[in-house]
Motif scaffolding. Sequence first.
Motif, PDB file in Angstrom:
ATOM      1  N   ALA A   1       0.840  -1.187   0.000  1.00  0.00           N
ATOM      2  CA  ALA A   1       0.000   0.000   0.000  1.00  0.00           C
ATOM      3  C   ALA A   1       0.877   1.239   0.000  1.00  0.00           C
ATOM      4  CB  ALA A   1      -0.901  -0.015   1.214  1.00  0.00           C
ATOM      5  N   TYR A   2       0.752   2.063  -1.009  1.00  0.00           N
ATOM      6  CA  TYR A   2       1.532   3.299  -1.032  1.00  0.00           C
ATOM      7  C   TYR A   2       0.645   4.497  -0.736  1.00  0.00           C
ATOM      8  CZ  TYR A   2      -0.434   4.482  -5.558  1.00  0.00           C
ATOM      9  OH  TYR A   2      -1.304   4.805  -6.549  1.00  0.00           O
ATOM     10  N   ILE A   3      -0.698   4.289  -0.791  1.00  0.00           N
ATOM     11  CA  ILE A   3      -1.572   5.397  -0.403  1.00  0.00           C
ATOM     12  C   ILE A   3      -1.970   5.190   1.048  1.00  0.00           C
ATOM     13  CG2 ILE A   3      -2.464   5.893  -2.710  1.00  0.00           C
ATOM     14  CD1 ILE A   3      -5.026   4.373  -1.903  1.00  0.00           C
ATOM     15  N   ASP A   4      -2.248   6.295   1.713  1.00  0.00           N
ATOM     16  CA  ASP A   4      -2.639   6.212   3.116  1.00  0.00           C
ATOM     17  C   ASP A   4      -4.114   5.825   3.178  1.00  0.00           C
ATOM     18  OD1 ASP A   4      -3.192   6.530   5.732  1.00  0.00           O
ATOM     19  OD2 ASP A   4      -3.032   8.722   5.740  1.00  0.00           O
ATOM     20  N   PRO A   5      -4.408   4.646   3.735  1.00  0.00           N
ATOM     21  CA  PRO A   5      -5.810   4.230   3.762  1.00  0.00           C
ATOM     22  C   PRO A   5      -6.619   5.026   4.784  1.00  0.00           C
ATOM     23  CG  PRO A   5      -4.450   2.620   4.890  1.00  0.00           C
ATOM     24  CD  PRO A   5      -3.516   3.669   4.378  1.00  0.00           C
ATOM     25  N   SER A   6      -5.943   5.664   5.699  1.00  0.00           N
ATOM     26  CA  SER A   6      -6.492   6.457   6.800  1.00  0.00           C
ATOM     27  C   SER A   6      -7.180   5.561   7.813  1.00  0.00           C
ATOM     28  CB  SER A   6      -7.415   7.566   6.305  1.00  0.00           C
ATOM     29  OG  SER A   6      -8.702   7.459   6.806  1.00  0.00           O
TER      30      SER A   6
END
Lengths: 460, 86
Positions: free
Chosen positions: B39-44
């Motif tokens: 995962a390179y995006i922040d899932p929050s």
Amino acid sequence: MSNQSEGRLAASFRDPSGFIFRRDGILYRQINRAYQAEYDLLMSSGLYKELVDANLMVPHDEVEEAPAQPDTSYRVIQPRPVPFISYPYEWCFSQLKNAALIILDIQKRAMAHDMVLKDASAYNIQFMSGKPILIDTLSFARYFEGRPWVAYRQFCKHFLAPLALMCYRDVRLGQLSRIYIDGVPLDLAGILLPWRTRMSLSLLTHIHLHARSQKHFASKQVTPSAGTMRRQALLGLIDNLESCVGKLNWQPGGTVWADYYDQTNYDEDSLEHKKRLAAAFLERTSAASVWDLGANIGLFSRIAAAGGAFTVAFDFDPAAVEKNYRECVRAKETRILPLVLDLTNPSPGIGWEHRERLSLLERAPADAVLALALIHHLAIGNNVSFDRVAQFFGKIGRTLIIEFIPKDDSQVKRMLASREDIFPEYTRDEFEKAFSRIFTIEQTAAIENSKRILYLMKHR
Amino acid sequence: MDLTKKREYIIRLPRLKQLADPIAFSSLILLILTPDANAYIDPSSGSYFLQIILAGLLGALFALKIYWKRVKSFFTGKDEDSEQSK
């Protein structure tokens, strides 16, 4: 396109799995070793083949081309090129909705192969042959049972929030995507959406409670532990998002421009004559790419496409673009891409260093530009001089088919009826003089039963 | 505290009500997942928690939908899934 530079693309920097680069005008994607296992799984699981066969994902070839960054490279692939890169803030409602639905379709298919989409960016979708298609080969990760969807927030921000706003509040709110490059903030969407959207269980959870949940956890320190979302629940989430998006609808109509051809005082014969002239001029240009500016519902874009040119049909009215797109879908049109664009304020370069998303000019030039029934809107409606219009058209097209509408035309008279005529230079002579500085006039023809003139011009 | 038991507790139904209650919501803080390797995006965290909270409801609704489709296809003789995929 010719304005784009060689080397690594400026938009391709976030994902460490790889990046896009251009060499000798050809686009390649370097896949890094960090992504090797995932890429191999995508290819060996049958997922890639299924998605390409279903027209949901861009096909690619593995090539022997030297990587742009050899120390991290696993493989270089050459994806099939997209004819024109467009962005979510240029799409009409149904284009964004269909793009959202294919993301969810891909996610479901991926899960059947024990993979998931690790991102759900609207910028990973492009329109090819009339259909939305995933262009990011590196968007897949192995699925581990128990984990929630890592791209859930991105999907809600990039797709669900703007669609709900366009559907429940105003279709022009699609333009929020241009301001918020990583999607519309959910708390903002929650504020802007009408209260009754809380009555929909899906919108209540995916937008309103989602925003609240984000706010609640924004400043909390959290400790990693084991996963807690079963496969069935994740499939349920995707299914729920799918039915939520499916229920969002917007009907075009009621705007001046979407009904233009019904209301205009064009004589049927002169319209037919104009169509024949435009077709003949287009044939003379042998254009492979056409930009139809002020295309409305795409009457003339269809003529260009019928002649074999890939045609981008720009209009500033979301209702006209929606109607055009629906007709493209109905007729299975593969060579027309309708897009929302305000020519007086065209899409700028946005994102990091202004370079992540290309401006309209950076996507130019087209072989031919069609500017029919447009010059009076720019010159009189927007006070842009002929010189400036000619300069701009010179930047975006190699050839130009343009209609001159004189001051005694009923449309121009209507425009001037409510304002002072400060346009003494708005004459055919001045028009030709200004455009001749940038173009050579190759052919002119008067449109029957009207005072309008059609010009074929070539860039000097 | 036994995390498994806690998880079972939150999967029972009045979850939406809990979400609206800040104290009950705070009690879920410990239920965060291991970060995704790719995962390179922040899932929050907020988005992750919401999914966990909704998991039981969404899973149940989905199961119900599939069950209902089967009942329907039994009586109508039509396979809705294959109809859709055409």
